[in-house]
Design a protein around this motif. Structure first.
Motif, PDB file in Angstrom:
ATOM      1  N   ALA A  84      11.443 -30.775  35.459  1.00 28.51           N
ATOM      2  CA  ALA A  84      12.029 -29.572  36.409  1.00 28.51           C
ATOM      3  C   ALA A  84      10.959 -30.501  37.671  1.00 28.51           C
ATOM      4  CB  ALA A  84      10.852 -29.333  35.737  1.00 28.51           C
TER       5      ALA A  84
ATOM      6  N   SER B 176      18.836 -23.832  43.105  1.00 31.17           N
ATOM      7  CA  SER B 176      19.065 -25.414  41.955  1.00 31.17           C
ATOM      8  C   SER B 176      17.186 -25.572  42.033  1.00 31.17           C
ATOM      9  CB  SER B 176      19.549 -26.544  42.096  1.00 31.17           C
ATOM     10  OG  SER B 176      20.632 -26.300  42.244  1.00 31.17           O
ATOM     11  N   TYR B 177      16.276 -25.600  43.291  1.00 28.95           N
ATOM     12  CA  TYR B 177      14.631 -25.715  43.052  1.00 28.95           C
ATOM     13  C   TYR B 177      14.406 -24.745  42.429  1.00 28.95           C
ATOM     14  CZ  TYR B 177      10.566 -27.133  45.520  1.00 28.95           C
ATOM     15  OH  TYR B 177       9.528 -27.399  46.024  1.00 28.95           O
TER      16      TYR B 177
ATOM     17  N   ASN C  78      14.517 -24.698  38.470  1.00 30.63           N
ATOM     18  CA  ASN C  78      13.718 -26.533  38.515  1.00 30.63           C
ATOM     19  C   ASN C  78      12.220 -25.732  38.825  1.00 30.63           C
ATOM     20  OD1 ASN C  78      15.274 -28.690  37.448  1.00 30.63           O
ATOM     21  ND2 ASN C  78      16.036 -28.054  39.228  1.00 30.63           N
TER      22      ASN C  78
ATOM     23  N   GLY D 244      13.772 -32.716  39.299  1.00 27.37           N
ATOM     24  CA  GLY D 244      15.081 -32.012  39.900  1.00 27.37           C
ATOM     25  C   GLY D 244      14.249 -31.316  41.007  1.00 27.37           C
TER      26      GLY D 244
END
Length: 130
Positions: free
Chosen positions: A11, A106-107, A110, A14
């Protein structure tokens, strides 16, 4: 516990990769009106250790968009040629805003995964202490 730390590492990688992607998108947006600027394109690559993928990602090579630069007619511009044109940038703000939104989401995904693994790890430690 190693599965939890491995999940945290995946994570975190990412989040780091998406943060760097967002940085490049921000640079593209900031230079949208810069004459001669080529858009930066990012890609991701898997991290490989001892011949096996770890599940982590890193930002790959940053490349310049090969598309042609916009030709802008402005005879008064200091960079204009004899016909009054100069090369603008090849940044499309709509594409950049969409890329920024995708990187942000997406951040956040994660981050939620990181937080979930951290909470599960903490719950396991609490159970072991009893």
């Amino acid at each position: 516990m190693s599965n939890f730390t491995h999940s945290l590492g995946i994570a975190a990688s990412g989040m780091e990769a998406q943060a760097m992607r967002l940085r490049h998108v921000s640079e593209n947006i900031a230079n949208a009106d810069t004459p001669g600027y080529h858009r930066k394109i990012t890609s991701f690559k898997s991290v490989v250790e001892r011949g096996e993928t770890t599940g982590e990602v890193r930002l790959g090579d940053v490349k310049l968009d090969p598309r042609e630069l916009a030709r802008i007619l402005d005879p008064g511009h200091p960079m204009a040629d004899e016909n009054g044109y100069y090369d603008g940038s090849n940044v499309d703000l709509v594409v950049e805003i969409a890329d920024a939104r995708e990187a942000q989401r997406s951040y956040e995904a994660n981050l939620r995964m990181f937080d979930q693994a951290r909470q599960m790890s903490q719950s396991l430690l609490d159970l072991l202490r009893r």
